[in-house]
Design a protein around this motif. Structure first.
Motif, PDB file in Angstrom:
ATOM      1  N   ALA A  65      17.675   5.804  45.157  1.00 60.07           N
ATOM      2  CA  ALA A  65      17.978   4.369  45.163  1.00 60.07           C
ATOM      3  C   ALA A  65      18.874   3.991  46.336  1.00 60.07           C
ATOM      4  O   ALA A  65      18.730   2.904  46.913  1.00 60.07           O
ATOM      5  N   LEU A  66      19.801   4.863  46.719  1.00 60.78           N
ATOM      6  CA  LEU A  66      20.668   4.576  47.862  1.00 60.78           C
ATOM      7  C   LEU A  66      19.857   4.458  49.142  1.00 60.78           C
ATOM      8  O   LEU A  66      20.144   3.604  49.998  1.00 60.78           O
ATOM      9  N   CYS A  67      18.855   5.313  49.295  1.00 60.31           N
ATOM     10  CA  CYS A  67      17.974   5.196  50.462  1.00 60.31           C
ATOM     11  C   CYS A  67      17.279   3.844  50.482  1.00 60.31           C
ATOM     12  O   CYS A  67      17.221   3.163  51.513  1.00 60.31           O
ATOM     13  N   PHE A  68      16.767   3.453  49.333  1.00 60.14           N
ATOM     14  CA  PHE A  68      16.030   2.199  49.261  1.00 60.14           C
ATOM     15  C   PHE A  68      16.957   0.990  49.322  1.00 60.14           C
ATOM     16  O   PHE A  68      16.518  -0.099  49.720  1.00 60.14           O
ATOM     17  N   ALA A  69      18.206   1.156  48.929  1.00 53.67           N
ATOM     18  CA  ALA A  69      19.154   0.044  49.041  1.00 53.67           C
ATOM     19  C   ALA A  69      19.349  -0.330  50.508  1.00 53.67           C
ATOM     20  O   ALA A  69      19.408  -1.520  50.863  1.00 53.67           O
ATOM     21  N   GLU A  70      19.463   0.683  51.374  1.00 49.52           N
ATOM     22  CA  GLU A  70      19.584   0.396  52.815  1.00 49.52           C
ATOM     23  C   GLU A  70      18.291  -0.200  53.365  1.00 49.52           C
ATOM     24  O   GLU A  70      18.311  -1.194  54.095  1.00 49.52           O
ATOM     25  N   LEU A 362      -5.662   2.291  30.228  1.00 50.30           N
ATOM     26  CA  LEU A 362      -5.462   2.691  28.833  1.00 50.30           C
ATOM     27  C   LEU A 362      -6.473   3.755  28.405  1.00 50.30           C
ATOM     28  O   LEU A 362      -6.229   4.522  27.477  1.00 50.30           O
ATOM     29  N   LEU A 363      -7.617   3.805  29.103  1.00 55.99           N
ATOM     30  CA  LEU A 363      -8.696   4.704  28.689  1.00 55.99           C
ATOM     31  C   LEU A 363      -8.392   6.179  28.946  1.00 55.99           C
ATOM     32  O   LEU A 363      -8.504   6.999  28.037  1.00 55.99           O
ATOM     33  N   PRO A 364      -7.972   6.579  30.193  1.00 47.16           N
ATOM     34  CA  PRO A 364      -7.698   8.014  30.391  1.00 47.16           C
ATOM     35  C   PRO A 364      -6.364   8.467  29.810  1.00 47.16           C
ATOM     36  O   PRO A 364      -6.126   9.661  29.673  1.00 47.16           O
ATOM     37  N   PHE A 365      -5.459   7.521  29.485  1.00 46.20           N
ATOM     38  CA  PHE A 365      -4.140   7.876  28.964  1.00 46.20           C
ATOM     39  C   PHE A 365      -3.850   7.085  27.695  1.00 46.20           C
ATOM     40  O   PHE A 365      -3.009   6.189  27.698  1.00 46.20           O
ATOM     41  N   PRO A 366      -4.531   7.397  26.590  1.00 44.06           N
ATOM     42  CA  PRO A 366      -4.392   6.578  25.381  1.00 44.06           C
ATOM     43  C   PRO A 366      -3.195   6.929  24.511  1.00 44.06           C
ATOM     44  O   PRO A 366      -3.211   6.688  23.318  1.00 44.06           O
ATOM     45  N   ALA A 367      -2.149   7.529  25.072  1.00 45.05           N
ATOM     46  CA  ALA A 367      -0.937   7.823  24.316  1.00 45.05           C
ATOM     47  C   ALA A 367       0.259   7.714  25.262  1.00 45.05           C
ATOM     48  O   ALA A 367       0.149   8.002  26.462  1.00 45.05           O
ATOM     49  N   TRP A 368       1.418   7.321  24.717  1.00 41.79           N
ATOM     50  CA  TRP A 368       2.597   7.010  25.537  1.00 41.79           C
ATOM     51  C   TRP A 368       2.995   8.172  26.428  1.00 41.79           C
ATOM     52  O   TRP A 368       3.115   8.017  27.644  1.00 41.79           O
ATOM     53  N   GLN A 369       3.217   9.346  25.866  1.00 35.32           N
ATOM     54  CA  GLN A 369       3.731  10.452  26.656  1.00 35.32           C
ATOM     55  C   GLN A 369       2.726  10.953  27.687  1.00 35.32           C
ATOM     56  O   GLN A 369       3.109  11.410  28.764  1.00 35.32           O
ATOM     57  N   LYS A 370       1.427  10.834  27.383  1.00 36.15           N
ATOM     58  CA  LYS A 370       0.416  11.268  28.340  1.00 36.15           C
ATOM     59  C   LYS A 370       0.473  10.412  29.604  1.00 36.15           C
ATOM     60  O   LYS A 370       0.352  10.909  30.723  1.00 36.15           O
ATOM     61  N   MET A 371       0.646   9.112  29.438  1.00 38.34           N
ATOM     62  CA  MET A 371       0.681   8.240  30.599  1.00 38.34           C
ATOM     63  C   MET A 371       2.001   8.366  31.354  1.00 38.34           C
ATOM     64  O   MET A 371       2.043   8.244  32.583  1.00 38.34           O
ATOM     65  N   VAL A 372       3.089   8.632  30.633  1.00 38.73           N
ATOM     66  CA  VAL A 372       4.403   8.740  31.273  1.00 38.73           C
ATOM     67  C   VAL A 372       4.424   9.870  32.299  1.00 38.73           C
ATOM     68  O   VAL A 372       5.002   9.735  33.381  1.00 38.73           O
ATOM     69  N   ASP A 373       3.812  11.011  31.993  1.00 41.51           N
ATOM     70  CA  ASP A 373       3.763  12.126  32.941  1.00 41.51           C
ATOM     71  C   ASP A 373       3.136  11.695  34.257  1.00 41.51           C
ATOM     72  O   ASP A 373       3.653  11.981  35.338  1.00 41.51           O
ATOM     73  N   TYR A 374       1.997  11.031  34.164  1.00 42.93           N
ATOM     74  CA  TYR A 374       1.296  10.584  35.370  1.00 42.93           C
ATOM     75  C   TYR A 374       2.114   9.565  36.147  1.00 42.93           C
ATOM     76  O   TYR A 374       2.260   9.661  37.374  1.00 42.93           O
ATOM     77  N   ILE A 375       2.665   8.563  35.444  1.00 39.04           N
ATOM     78  CA  ILE A 375       3.429   7.516  36.113  1.00 39.04           C
ATOM     79  C   ILE A 375       4.620   8.106  36.849  1.00 39.04           C
ATOM     80  O   ILE A 375       4.930   7.722  37.989  1.00 39.04           O
ATOM     81  N   THR A 376       5.326   9.035  36.205  1.00 36.91           N
ATOM     82  CA  THR A 376       6.482   9.660  36.838  1.00 36.91           C
ATOM     83  C   THR A 376       6.088  10.342  38.129  1.00 36.91           C
ATOM     84  O   THR A 376       6.729  10.168  39.173  1.00 36.91           O
ATOM     85  N   SER A 377       5.016  11.106  38.092  1.00 36.87           N
ATOM     86  CA  SER A 377       4.600  11.879  39.260  1.00 36.87           C
ATOM     87  C   SER A 377       4.186  10.972  40.415  1.00 36.87           C
ATOM     88  O   SER A 377       4.649  11.135  41.549  1.00 36.87           O
ATOM     89  N   VAL A 378       3.328   9.991  40.158  1.00 34.96           N
ATOM     90  CA  VAL A 378       2.841   9.145  41.244  1.00 34.96           C
ATOM     91  C   VAL A 378       3.945   8.234  41.773  1.00 34.96           C
ATOM     92  O   VAL A 378       4.029   7.969  42.976  1.00 34.96           O
ATOM     93  N   THR A 379       4.830   7.763  40.903  1.00 35.55           N
ATOM     94  CA  THR A 379       5.890   6.863  41.353  1.00 35.55           C
ATOM     95  C   THR A 379       6.898   7.604  42.216  1.00 35.55           C
ATOM     96  O   THR A 379       7.311   7.105  43.274  1.00 35.55           O
ATOM     97  N   VAL A 380       7.303   8.787  41.784  1.00 36.37           N
ATOM     98  CA  VAL A 380       8.240   9.558  42.590  1.00 36.37           C
ATOM     99  C   VAL A 380       7.602   9.973  43.903  1.00 36.37           C
ATOM    100  O   VAL A 380       8.277  10.076  44.937  1.00 36.37           O
ATOM    101  N   LEU A 381       6.290  10.176  43.903  1.00 33.36           N
ATOM    102  CA  LEU A 381       5.581  10.456  45.153  1.00 33.36           C
ATOM    103  C   LEU A 381       5.736   9.283  46.125  1.00 33.36           C
ATOM    104  O   LEU A 381       6.006   9.480  47.317  1.00 33.36           O
ATOM    105  N   THR A 382       5.595   8.069  45.631  1.00 38.53           N
ATOM    106  CA  THR A 382       5.766   6.902  46.508  1.00 38.53           C
ATOM    107  C   THR A 382       7.213   6.767  46.959  1.00 38.53           C
ATOM    108  O   THR A 382       7.484   6.304  48.070  1.00 38.53           O
ATOM    109  N   TYR A 383       8.161   7.159  46.110  1.00 40.17           N
ATOM    110  CA  TYR A 383       9.565   7.080  46.485  1.00 40.17           C
ATOM    111  C   TYR A 383       9.932   8.106  47.549  1.00 40.17           C
ATOM    112  O   TYR A 383      10.904   7.933  48.274  1.00 40.17           O
ATOM    113  N   GLY A 384       9.162   9.194  47.634  1.00 44.27           N
ATOM    114  CA  GLY A 384       9.464  10.226  48.605  1.00 44.27           C
ATOM    115  C   GLY A 384       9.432   9.730  50.030  1.00 44.27           C
ATOM    116  O   GLY A 384      10.064  10.322  50.920  1.00 44.27           O
TER     117      GLY A 384
END
Length: 533
Positions: A65-70, A362-384
């Motif tokens: 977040a500090l990187c992105f704040a600048e 909603l179709l490939p990830f029809p449960a909360w924790q299943k989708m959270v894993d994917y979202i975490t990975s792709v989002t942190v990839l964009t933050y990199g």
């Protein structure tokens, strides 16, 4: 090719967002479904060490977040994450990052809708398939799609009205977790439960819980203030304060929630160890604990909040994602029609795309924790990209005015990049395989469109500027395959995997710096973006 003047024909976004609006936009994006489920899943993975997981997650996200704040103060524009990628490595990376950002934003409202339905399944069981660990039924799917439609409709309001609605929601979302912390800690009679079943969790669980329990996912919403940067009158001051302030506020709330959750457990709940933690009402963990402790009023409050907290987060992610699509059209990295605004100066077509594609997710990830894993990975990839872009701009434009300047950037920026890659690695081999397959498909399709359909030259694509992506993505995927998380081979043990990911991150960052735009190219790109503001 559209001219820069053409890009402005669709109008300008309103600049009605203030510091409180931006702070609460990021805060409400973080305090969503993560607080309703994260403590439960973290406890099952890491036991009492889950408290450390939330603290470690806050440190990692604060570095990023500090990187992105600048950077956000330098790019005070809506959809600023798109513009950063263009400024550091040109149009080629910008096009790819638009795809990645979209993949990161679009499923979040869907996962928040799933959280609402999962909590509701405690009294409407037909929303979830019996014995499926939270997988949506057909009826649950359509309810989620309807909830996504509501967030899309609300996003068509004037941004000032939308943020006023969100500010009211955020006060509620802060108050309810605080009441939960106080209520559970006051009612608990088993404070020594932290010493229960000590042989049923490991130190490594404190790290793997970061993505698997939704801990990093819960902190990712700090970027909403960045996405709305073009809609505040004083972005240079407001954006850094909102980004940093929201991470600190969320960290305090989440750490104390984990402490309260563990203290509220009974030794009976841990009869089979932390990994098999179970109690009545666990599909709605905090509400279930409150009911067990005789706090009926709190259980009722939490079932109400299970609509408001995830709903508010989903609302803000539709807002942020539509601004990313707006910037994609503005930078001609996608269809220019995405910049079309309604009479409230809201990118209505971008909002519509967020709703339609979010429903598909909603179709490939029809449960909360299943989708959270994917979202975490792709989002942190964009933050990199953030730490890389920060160092590129520091090198190429040292004289650029920086209203917020991150301290010790040559050390902290690489540390943030390493942390980003570690979170991706900890997500596990199976999730990363799916993620990088999506990235590869998007890349191949776009390259084919660019060279075969548009018949543009290879030199215009910016291949030399994106050459570092293959060793980055390929190296992390290979380490995930060799590691022992999420289906990996288990060749690399705990500790050694952290070292190898860190070393590879340093190598990739050096490659990224070598592939970046030259000084004159960065200046030209900044002038181009200034002309569209």
């Amino acid at each position: 090719m559209s001219t820069i003047s053409d890009l402005t024909l669709s109008g300008k976004l309103r600049r009605d967002a203030g510091i409180v609006g931006l702070l609460f936009a990021s805060t409400t994006s973080m305090i969503g479904s993560g607080w309703l489920f994260g403590a439960y899943h973290a406890s099952r993975i890491a036991g009492p060490l889950s408290i450390g997981s939330w603290a470690l997650g806050a440190v990692i996200i604060m570095l990023i977040a500090l990187c992105f704040a600048e950077l956000a103060a330098v790019f005070p524009r809506s959809g600023a994450l798109v513009h950063m990628s263009h400024a550091s490595h040109g149009d080629g990376l910008g096009r790819l990052w638009c795809w990645l950002l979209f993949l990161a934003y679009v499923p979040v409202p869907a996962v928040e809708a799933e959280a609402i339905v999962t909590y509701a399944s405690n009294y409407l069981p037909w929303l979830i398939r019996p014995g499926s660990a939270g997988v949506l039924s057909l009826a649950g799917f359509f309810v989620c799609a309807g909830l996504l439609g509501i967030t899309a409709l609300l996003n068509l309001m004037v941004i000032r009205w939308l943020l006023n609605v969100n500010s009211t929601i955020t006060w509620w979302k802060i108050l309810v977790p605080i009441l939960t912390i106080v209520g559970l800690m006051a009612a608990s009679t088993h404070w020594d439960v932290v010493r229960a079943a000590p042989d049923t969790y490991k130190l490594s669980g404190m790290f793997t819980a970061l993505p698997a329990a939704g801990i990093v996912f819960s902190y990712l919403g700090f970027r909403t203030a960045i996405d709305l940067g073009g809609e505040t009158a004083n972005p240079h001051r407001d954006i850094p304060l909102a980004v940093i302030g929201s991470v600190v506020l969320a960290a305090v709330v989440y750490i104390m929630l984990q402490v309260a959750f563990i203290w509220a457990l009974s030794p009976v709940d841990l009869a089979h160890g932390w990994a098999h933690l179970s109690f009545k009402g666990e599909m709605g963990p905090f509400a279930g604990l409150a009911a067990t402790l005789g706090l009926g009023w709190m259980a009722t409050l939490l079932y109400i909040d299970a609509y408001i907290s995830p709903g508010g987060t989903g609302l803000m992610y539709v807002t942020g994602g539509s601004r990313v699509l707006f910037a994609t059209g503005e930078m001609e990295a996608g269809p220019r029609v995405l910049t079309k605004l309604n009479r409230n100066k809201v990118p209505w077509l971008a909002v519509l795309v967020m709703w339609v594609v979010g429903t598909i997710f909603l179709l490939p990830f029809p449960a909360w924790q299943k989708m959270v894993d994917y979202i975490t990975s792709v989002t942190v990839l964009t933050y990199g990209l953030g730490p890389v872009a920060l160092l590129v701009l520091r090198r190429n434009l040292p004289e650029l005015h920086r209203p917020f300047r991150m301290w010790a950037a040559p050390v902290l920026a690489p540390a943030a990049f390493i942390c980003s890659n570690l979170v991706i690695y900890w997500t596990g081999f199976a999730t990363n395989t799916f993620l990088f397959a999506l990235v590869a498909i998007g890349f191949v399709l776009y390259a084919a469109y660019y060279h075969i359909v548009l018949r543009k030259a290879a030199k215009d694509f910016g291949w030399n500027n994106i050459a570092w992506l293959l060793p980055w993505f390929g190296g992390i995927w290979l380490l995930s395959w060799l590691g022992g998380i999420g289906g990996g081979l288990g060749v690399i043990g705990f500790g050694w995997d952290i070292l190898l990911v860190a070393l590879w991150s340093v190598i990739v960052m050096r490659l990224a710096m070598r592939c970046a735009l030259r000084v004159e190219q960065t200046r030209a790109m900044m002038e181009r973006m200034d002309a569209t503001s």
